[in-house]
Design a protein around this motif. Structure first.
Motif, PDB file in Angstrom:
ATOM      1  N   GLU A   8      -4.295  -3.843   9.193  1.00 38.96           N
ATOM      2  CA  GLU A   8      -5.111  -4.744  10.010  1.00 38.96           C
ATOM      3  C   GLU A   8      -5.683  -5.899   9.180  1.00 38.96           C
ATOM      4  OE1 GLU A   8      -6.662  -1.872  13.635  1.00 38.96           O
ATOM      5  OE2 GLU A   8      -7.940  -2.134  11.861  1.00 38.96           O
ATOM      6  N   LYS A   9      -5.830  -5.694   7.891  1.00 39.03           N
ATOM      7  CA  LYS A   9      -6.352  -6.749   7.029  1.00 39.03           C
ATOM      8  C   LYS A   9      -5.280  -7.768   6.654  1.00 39.03           C
ATOM      9  CE  LYS A   9      -9.384  -3.375   4.726  1.00 39.03           C
ATOM     10  NZ  LYS A   9      -9.621  -2.693   3.418  1.00 39.03           N
ATOM     11  N   ARG A  10      -4.001  -7.327   6.632  1.00 31.53           N
ATOM     12  CA  ARG A  10      -2.953  -8.141   6.029  1.00 31.53           C
ATOM     13  C   ARG A  10      -1.944  -8.726   7.017  1.00 31.53           C
ATOM     14  NH1 ARG A  10      -1.755  -7.207   0.440  1.00 31.53           N
ATOM     15  NH2 ARG A  10      -3.232  -5.783  -0.567  1.00 31.53           N
ATOM     16  N   PHE A  11      -1.730  -8.048   8.162  1.00 31.24           N
ATOM     17  CA  PHE A  11      -0.592  -8.404   9.000  1.00 31.24           C
ATOM     18  C   PHE A  11      -0.993  -8.714  10.434  1.00 31.24           C
ATOM     19  CE2 PHE A  11       1.224  -5.406   5.792  1.00 31.24           C
ATOM     20  CZ  PHE A  11       2.015  -6.328   5.119  1.00 31.24           C
ATOM     21  N   PHE A  71       0.873  -1.175   0.000  1.00 26.27           N
ATOM     22  CA  PHE A  71       0.000   0.000   0.000  1.00 26.27           C
ATOM     23  C   PHE A  71       0.906   1.220   0.000  1.00 26.27           C
ATOM     24  CE2 PHE A  71      -2.298   3.381   2.271  1.00 26.27           C
ATOM     25  CZ  PHE A  71      -3.475   3.428   1.540  1.00 26.27           C
ATOM     26  N   GLU A  72       0.541   2.235  -0.779  1.00 21.60           N
ATOM     27  CA  GLU A  72       1.393   3.413  -0.889  1.00 21.60           C
ATOM     28  C   GLU A  72       0.554   4.631  -1.198  1.00 21.60           C
ATOM     29  OE1 GLU A  72       5.880   4.150  -2.632  1.00 21.60           O
ATOM     30  OE2 GLU A  72       4.525   2.775  -3.676  1.00 21.60           O
ATOM     31  N   THR A  73       0.893   5.743  -0.545  1.00 24.29           N
ATOM     32  CA  THR A  73       0.265   7.025  -0.850  1.00 24.29           C
ATOM     33  C   THR A  73       1.387   8.043  -1.024  1.00 24.29           C
ATOM     34  OG1 THR A  73       0.143   7.845   1.435  1.00 24.29           O
ATOM     35  CG2 THR A  73      -1.652   6.399   0.671  1.00 24.29           C
ATOM     36  N   GLU A  74       1.006   9.283  -1.231  1.00 22.63           N
ATOM     37  CA  GLU A  74       2.010  10.349  -1.337  1.00 22.63           C
ATOM     38  C   GLU A  74       2.840  10.451  -0.060  1.00 22.63           C
ATOM     39  OE1 GLU A  74       2.208  15.226  -1.934  1.00 22.63           O
ATOM     40  OE2 GLU A  74       0.283  14.174  -1.937  1.00 22.63           O
ATOM     41  N   ALA A  83      -3.232   3.549   5.869  1.00 22.50           N
ATOM     42  CA  ALA A  83      -2.324   2.404   5.939  1.00 22.50           C
ATOM     43  C   ALA A  83      -2.663   1.485   7.102  1.00 22.50           C
ATOM     44  CB  ALA A  83      -0.884   2.894   6.049  1.00 22.50           C
ATOM     45  N   MET A  84      -3.091   2.054   8.221  1.00 18.85           N
ATOM     46  CA  MET A  84      -3.429   1.207   9.365  1.00 18.85           C
ATOM     47  C   MET A  84      -4.666   0.362   9.061  1.00 18.85           C
ATOM     48  SD  MET A  84      -1.056   1.446  11.503  1.00 18.85           S
ATOM     49  CE  MET A  84      -1.901   0.361  12.647  1.00 18.85           C
ATOM     50  N   GLU A  92      -0.183  14.897   4.301  1.00 15.53           N
ATOM     51  CA  GLU A  92      -0.114  13.687   3.480  1.00 15.53           C
ATOM     52  C   GLU A  92       0.328  12.482   4.307  1.00 15.53           C
ATOM     53  OE1 GLU A  92       3.827  15.579   3.572  1.00 15.53           O
ATOM     54  OE2 GLU A  92       1.791  16.312   3.218  1.00 15.53           O
ATOM     55  N   VAL A  93       1.199  12.706   5.295  1.00 18.10           N
ATOM     56  CA  VAL A  93       1.632  11.611   6.170  1.00 18.10           C
ATOM     57  C   VAL A  93       0.483  11.184   7.078  1.00 18.10           C
ATOM     58  CG1 VAL A  93       3.142  11.015   8.119  1.00 18.10           C
ATOM     59  CG2 VAL A  93       4.087  12.155   6.100  1.00 18.10           C
ATOM     60  N   LEU A  94      -0.205  12.146   7.661  1.00 22.11           N
ATOM     61  CA  LEU A  94      -1.293  11.830   8.592  1.00 22.11           C
ATOM     62  C   LEU A  94      -2.417  11.071   7.889  1.00 22.11           C
ATOM     63  CD1 LEU A  94      -1.372  15.265  10.461  1.00 22.11           C
ATOM     64  CD2 LEU A  94      -0.359  13.123  11.268  1.00 22.11           C
ATOM     65  N   GLU A  95      -2.811  11.557   6.730  1.00 21.63           N
ATOM     66  CA  GLU A  95      -3.856  10.855   5.977  1.00 21.63           C
ATOM     67  C   GLU A  95      -3.379   9.468   5.552  1.00 21.63           C
ATOM     68  OE1 GLU A  95      -4.610  13.626   2.868  1.00 21.63           O
ATOM     69  OE2 GLU A  95      -6.084  14.787   4.016  1.00 21.63           O
ATOM     70  N   GLY A  96      -2.107   9.383   5.212  1.00 22.36           N
ATOM     71  CA  GLY A  96      -1.549   8.105   4.807  1.00 22.36           C
ATOM     72  C   GLY A  96      -1.518   7.098   5.940  1.00 22.36           C
ATOM     73  N   VAL A  97      -1.182   7.558   7.153  1.00 24.97           N
ATOM     74  CA  VAL A  97      -1.158   6.669   8.316  1.00 24.97           C
ATOM     75  C   VAL A  97      -2.545   6.088   8.570  1.00 24.97           C
ATOM     76  CG1 VAL A  97      -0.907   6.604  10.838  1.00 24.97           C
ATOM     77  CG2 VAL A  97       0.860   7.694   9.428  1.00 24.97           C
TER      78      VAL A  97
END
Length: 788
Positions: free
Chosen positions: A515-518, A473-476, A510-511, A502-507
């Motif tokens: 939770e779905k994958r790890f 998963f990747e965002t700006e 990403a979380m 962009e980091v805050l929205e990405g976090v």
């Protein structure tokens, strides 16, 4: 892990500058350490060792992770305490560089050394085999050199020098200890004068001094050219000499020159007469207050070698040369340097050419492969790239041809021919490994099990450094990826990992994906720092438009992002190394556990820009204070947290961060920065294996109005005494309010949401204050705090 020797206790022989600092680093790593020195006169025979331990507290940079660790070093003397050596698994000798003294000491300690104990000399000026010859036969298999670089706590490099009779098992056991327990980067050096790092690094300094004199370049100009502009430390050449000590540099140069008479560059292994003049005059550099440079009031002055007088320093490269250095393509850059007639450009080509020439000529004599030379210069001298990496980046064959042309034209410092192997290869580093001329092969990295903990070790140019991980998963602003299947890695993509929208929205996004994958997540950055905190540019832009609604929304978003990590259904572990400041500190505080390298510099520094922590930092400190005093007065713990915030304290080690409450007692500290990701992954797995659930939110006992009043009284006294400004007072008063829970009775219980609201309100009020806005703008412009 195999190849591990049980090193439970270490003795350091010699309490000089290096010996005492080696002992300090051992106790930083929680190794039981005895420091030996000559016996003192009087009743306290250990007085000399005690004085050396006391001096550690006065040194900068600090050898001890926390001052209290000085008490962990046990003083001893050679007259009364040699029997203690029988309980030591490793003995590090660090006495004066005189064969007669070392021989006498070895004879005295030999009867007390256990049959399994390794004896290692920290010598840098005597041969290892020469020293081994004075040892009893049965000790030679357990004897080697281990050369720490000064200061031992901070310099990553440790050179390991086998003797002819040293057994491999002892070397591998010691290497494992140095790497994992002490956090070092180990290279093997052959038993030649100055080994690897100093042999090449000191020559590079001498070459710069030689060409500076030849071309008439002043020391401050040389330092402008040979620092960050070419990937070397800010101290560059002459300032490095001042920091090391001109007398120390002279000792290294003049001590090795008699042993290097067959070196084709031997005539250059000497300091310039004007440098010798400074030493004779007692101007030894930083430790004496004057050397090549001196400080007169606020003015930095530099010596003019022509006149012998000091003048104001003007460290700046010529515009034409700056343009060449700004070229991004190394091949284009070096071609331009070589073609230019400007003295500064000619200087830069010459110092690189001669360093390349020297390193290639000596490689087979001093090291196993080119990787060891490059890592020695990076880890021991702070170069961003080693000489072979720089050469290869500019075009291996082409630069080799240029060097040969200069040798034939008599322009190089030596007429020695380049080794034949230089022309037989296309590159010195390749995906197969680094060139080892003795065997004519590319040598891959060590397969010693300790290195399996380093998933992303320092890689040299052209080397296959292993997998870069799989992105899911990747965002700006962020990347979510993994190396192992069950634990995700969350990394920020911003410059210096600053925290912006962009980091805050990405976090947050990403979380959800994690939770779905790890089974767990590690918050880790592939490059230091961990995070410098808030993205001040975004703050300044919003302030410029007076868009306070956007700023208030961003603070809410920050609290949501850190809260999302805290409330995650899978464990989140922070893997910290380097700076974790402001918002970066708050992110790691909201993880279930932090694994931090010893050299982590952690702090809530928002007061420096006229703000208070508002990403949940104040709330977290209030929670920790309440948890530490479930049945008592919460104020003492709050006061310590308040001082950390109000004074913008930055812990100078991970252990100091624990003392400040920015790391918990249960958080882990790792000595080797390259092992942090592995250790954090193991922590996440361990938490997941116990059936992890996020912590429930209990009411928080707070200090309330009495706590605020007590802290305010402290602030009033500081303001009246002129120690803080009116705005400092206001910022600290708001921090007190957020930490103490606001206008409630002392001992009241409030919710986490209440605490978050208090810090948010105080933060946005401060954002509207002109003095805070001035501080933010000043920090953006200068990188330094403004006290207004």
């Amino acid at each position: 892990m195999t190849n591990r020797l049980p090193i439970r206790r270490v003795a350091v022989l010699g309490a000089g500058v290096m010996g005492a600092q080696i002992a300090a680093h051992l106790v930083n790593a929680q190794v039981d350490t005895v420091l030996f020195e000559l016996p003192a006169d009087g009743d306290d025979r250990n007085a000399n060792a005690r004085k050396a331990i006391d001096r550690l507290l006065k040194l900068e940079p600090k050898p001890l992770a926390v001052p209290a660790y000085a008490q962990l070093i046990r003083p001893a003397n050679y007259r009364d305490d040699l029997a203690q050596l029988a309980d030591c698994d490793l003995i590090i000798e660090a006495i004066a560089e005189r064969l007669d003294l070392k021989k006498d000491l070895y004879a005295r300690i030999a009867p007390h050394v256990a049959a399994h104990t390794i004896l290692a000399s920290n010598t840098s000026g005597l041969g290892i085999n020469e020293l081994a010859a004075v040892l009893p036969e049965d000790m030679r298999s357990r004897f080697c050199g281990v050369h720490f670089f000064n200061p031992p706590r901070y310099m990553h490099l440790a050179e390991l020098i086998p003797g002819q009779q040293t057994e491999q098992a002892y070397l591998q056991g010691l290497e494992t200890f140095l790497v994992s327990s002490l956090g070092k980067g180990v290279i093997y050096a052959r038993d030649t004068p100055n080994f690897v790092g100093n042999r090449i690094g000191v020559f590079a300094m001498l070459a710069a001094m030689h060409h500076a004199q030849r071309l008439g370049l002043a020391p401050d100009v040389v330092d402008a050219l040979t620092g960050p502009a070419i990937g070397r430390p800010k101290s560059a050449t002459f300032r490095t000499a001042d920091v090391v000590g001109l007398d120390t540099l002279a000792h290294v140069v003049e001590g090795s020159a008699p042993r290097l008479t067959d070196d084709p560059w031997h005539e250059y292994l000497v300091l310039a007469p004007w440098v010798r003049g400074l030493i004779d005059a007692g101007a030894l550099g930083q430790k004496s207050g004057a050397g090549v440079y001196r400080k007169q009031g606020k003015q930095i002055e530099v010596l003019d070698p022509e006149t012998g007088d000091y003048r104001p320093a003007h460290p700046e490269a010529a515009g034409e040369v700056q343009q060449i250095l700004a070229l991004r393509d190394p091949a284009e850059k070096f071609a331009a340097l070589r073609q230019s007639e400007h003295p500064q450009a000619r200087f830069l080509w010459a110092i690189h050419r001669d360093a390349f020439h020297y390193a290639a000529y000596l490689l087979e004599q001093i090291a196993d492969c080119a990787r060891d030379v490059d890592l020695a210069l990076r880890w021991g001298f702070g170069w961003k790239q080693g000489p072979f990496e720089i050469w290869q980046s500019a075009g291996w064959r082409r630069v080799a041809d240029w060097i040969r042309e200069d040798i034939e034209a008599g322009e190089a410092m030596s007429g020695a021919a380049l080794p034949d192997w230089v022309g037989s290869i296309e590159a010195v580093h390749s995906p197969k490994g680094s060139w080892a001329p003795a065997d004519g092969v590319y040598r891959s990295r060590s397969e010693l099990p300790v290195y399996s903990r380093q998933w992303f070790p320092d890689a040299v140019l052209g080397e296959d450094a292993g997998a870069s991980g799989n992105t899911v998963f990747e965002t700006e602003g962020v990347r979510l990826w993994h190396v192992v299947d069950d634990i995700g890695i969350l990394s920020f993509r911003s410059k210096q990992h600053a925290v912006g929208r962009e980091v805050l929205e990405g976090v947050l996004a990403a979380m959800d994906e994690a939770e779905k994958r790890f089974d767990g997540v590690v918050l880790w950055q592939p490059r230091e720092p961990f995070s410098v905190g808030a993205n001040l540019k975004q703050v300044v832009d919003a302030l410029g438009e007076q868009d306070f609604d956007a700023l208030e929304t961003m603070v809410h978003l920050f609290q949501q992002a850190t809260g999302r990590m805290r409330d995650s259904q899978i464990p989140v572990v922070a893997a910290v190394r380097g700076m974790a400041l402001g918002g970066g500190c708050e992110f790691q505080m909201h993880c279930d556990r932090t694994v931090a390298a010893l050299e982590s510099y952690i702090g809530l520094v928002e007061a420096g820009v006229g703000l208070i922590p508002a990403g949940g930092g104040c709330k977290e400190l209030a929670l920790r204070a309440a948890a530490a005093t479930p049945d008592g007065d919460v104020f003492p713990a709050i006061r310590k947290s308040f001082e950390a915030i109000a004074m913008a304290k930055v812990a100078r080690s991970a252990r100091e961060a624990q003392e400040l409450g920015l790391l918990r007692a249960t958080d882990r500290i790792v000595m080797n920065t390259h092992e942090v990701l592995h250790a954090a992954t193991m922590e996440a797995r361990a938490l997941a294996a116990t059936g992890y659930r996020p912590p429930l939110k209990l009411p928080v006992k707070v200090a309330g109005r009495p706590g605020i009043a007590n802290l305010t009284m402290m602030l009033v006294n500081m303001r009246e005494g002129g120690f803080i400004s009116e705005h400092d007072f206001k910022v600290a008063r708001y921090a007190a309010d957020a930490l103490c829970g606001g206008d409630v009775e002392g001992g009241s219980q409030v919710s986490e949401a209440w605490l978050l609201r208090r810090e948010w309100e105080r933060f946005v009020e401060l954002l509207r204050d002109k003095p805070t806005q001035e501080r933010i703008a000043h920090m953006m412009k200068t990188g330094k705090p403004l006290r207004n």
